[in-house]
Design an enzyme around this catalytic site. Structure first.
Site, PDB file in Angstrom:
ATOM      1  N   GLY A 194      32.473   8.255 -23.685  1.00 43.82           N
ATOM      2  CA  GLY A 194      31.775   8.952 -22.621  1.00 43.82           C
ATOM      3  C   GLY A 194      31.926   8.289 -21.274  1.00 43.82           C
ATOM      4  N   ALA A 195      32.169   6.979 -21.243  1.00 40.59           N
ATOM      5  CA  ALA A 195      32.365   6.291 -19.976  1.00 40.59           C
ATOM      6  C   ALA A 195      33.657   6.737 -19.311  1.00 40.59           C
ATOM      7  CB  ALA A 195      32.385   4.775 -20.202  1.00 40.59           C
ATOM      8  N   GLY A 207       0.818  -1.205   0.000  1.00 45.38           N
ATOM      9  CA  GLY A 207       0.000   0.000   0.000  1.00 45.38           C
ATOM     10  C   GLY A 207       0.852   1.255   0.000  1.00 45.38           C
ATOM     11  N   GLY A 208       0.252   2.342   0.488  1.00 42.17           N
ATOM     12  CA  GLY A 208       0.909   3.633   0.457  1.00 42.17           C
ATOM     13  C   GLY A 208       2.172   3.725   1.270  1.00 42.17           C
TER      14      GLY A 208
END
Length: 328
Positions: free
Chosen positions: A326-327, A90-91
């Site tokens: 880019g790595a 649930g929440g």
């Protein structure tokens, strides 16, 4: 608490964030921030029911909102470790995502929508299985919610103690150093021998990390989520450090969305709690493919770059074999 083998002060709670219990937990978290000590919570109940009617239901949801605010206020201030030893649905389930570290036992389950509701709303034939929907193995390998999974509560308590042993009480203190028994200037021929000369050959970078750190003790976090990136806690010369590494045995060490998100969260965690970062690099770059691009490789890759650029703790990078594009 008698179930947690630690000697240092902690603020702790055990129970379910529902009703009056939520207010007690909220006060516990706020007190921990004020006192500058870690928060350890053991959740072993269901949580807020989203179907409650009337004033009681509204009060329960309001109390959960206050708890969320308290956890957010604690973020980056004191370590927050939650142990889940039962169902969480649930929440209240998103509370797990507000913690710094989550340890789940094998019997734990967590989901926002229960199996019956999920089956009804999605039109699935028959109710879904709770373990397959949100079992510990799901959050260990698919969602990344669980940093560690334990067989039972006793093992979970030992893992929490190990985690806290590497962390300061709050962000204003250094991590707890110890007198090393493993010489910091020792040679590491095993680490050197594990890395193949061929750029395409595979190996397990966790063995390299274990040879570099004190006594071979490497506490890996989220080992099955985003496995092309390895993250964990260790000590070097008695000083706690965070270790992040590319894993050549998974996707040849390429950075994918899950690995980038995992790495970014880990770097920001280390930066918040004054852990120097050792980065072991061996990667051909970002993982190619339409799936990765459509799901936002640019956005998630930028999160990793952002985390490193934002960090103010010492950062040491060791290129083990290769780092392209880019790595790099």
């Amino acid at each position: 608490p008698d179930w947690l083998p630690v000697d240092t002060p902690v603020a702790w709670f055990r129970g379910t964030p529902t009703g009056a219990g939520t207010e007690i937990i909220t006060r516990t978290v706020a007190t921990a921030v004020e006192a500058g000590v870690p928060v350890v919570g053991l959740l072993d109940g269901l949580g807020v029911a989203g179907t409650e009617d009337g004033a009681a239901g509204l009060a329960s949801l309001h109390a959960w909102g206050n708890l969320a605010r308290a956890l957010v206020a604690a973020s980056g201030m004191v370590p927050v470790v939650l142990v889940l030893d039962g169902p969480c649905r649930g929440g209240v389930a998103p509370v797990l995502g507000l913690a710094d570290l989550v340890v789940m036992t094998a019997r734990a389950t967590a989901f926002v929508n229960d199996p019956t509701s999920s089956a009804r709303i999605t039109g699935a034939a028959g109710p879904l299985d709770a373990d397959r929907l949100g079992g510990a193995w799901v959050h260990d390998s698919r969602t990344g919610v669980a940093d560690l999974v334990a067989a039972d509560l006793d093992e979970a308590a030992d893992l929490v103690a190990d985690l806290l042993d590497h962390l300061p009480a709050n962000n204003g203190e250094p991590p707890p150093a110890v007198t090393p028994t493993d010489p910091s200037d020792r040679p590491t021929p095993r680490a050197a021998g594990l890395v193949p000369g061929e750029s395409w050959a595979s190996y397990d970078v966790r063995e390299v990390a274990a040879d570099l750190v004190d006594d071979g003790a490497f506490l890996e976090l989220r080992p099955r989520f985003g496995p092309s990136v390895v993250t964990g806690l260790a000590r070097i010369a008695g000083q706690p450090v965070g270790v992040l590494a590319n894993q050549p045995s998974q996707l040849a060490g390429a950075l994918d969305i899950e690995g980038s998100a995992k790495g970014a969260r880990f770097v920001r965690f280390c930066d918040a709690f004054n852990l120097p970062i050792l980065t072991l690099v061996d990667t051909p770059g970002f993982r190619p493919g339409r799936d990765q691009e459509w799901r936002g490789m640019i956005r998630h890759g930028a999160k990793l770059a952002f985390a490193y650029a934002e960090a103010t703790v010492p950062r040491v990078c060791v290129v083990l074999r290769k780092a392209y594009g880019g790595a790099y």
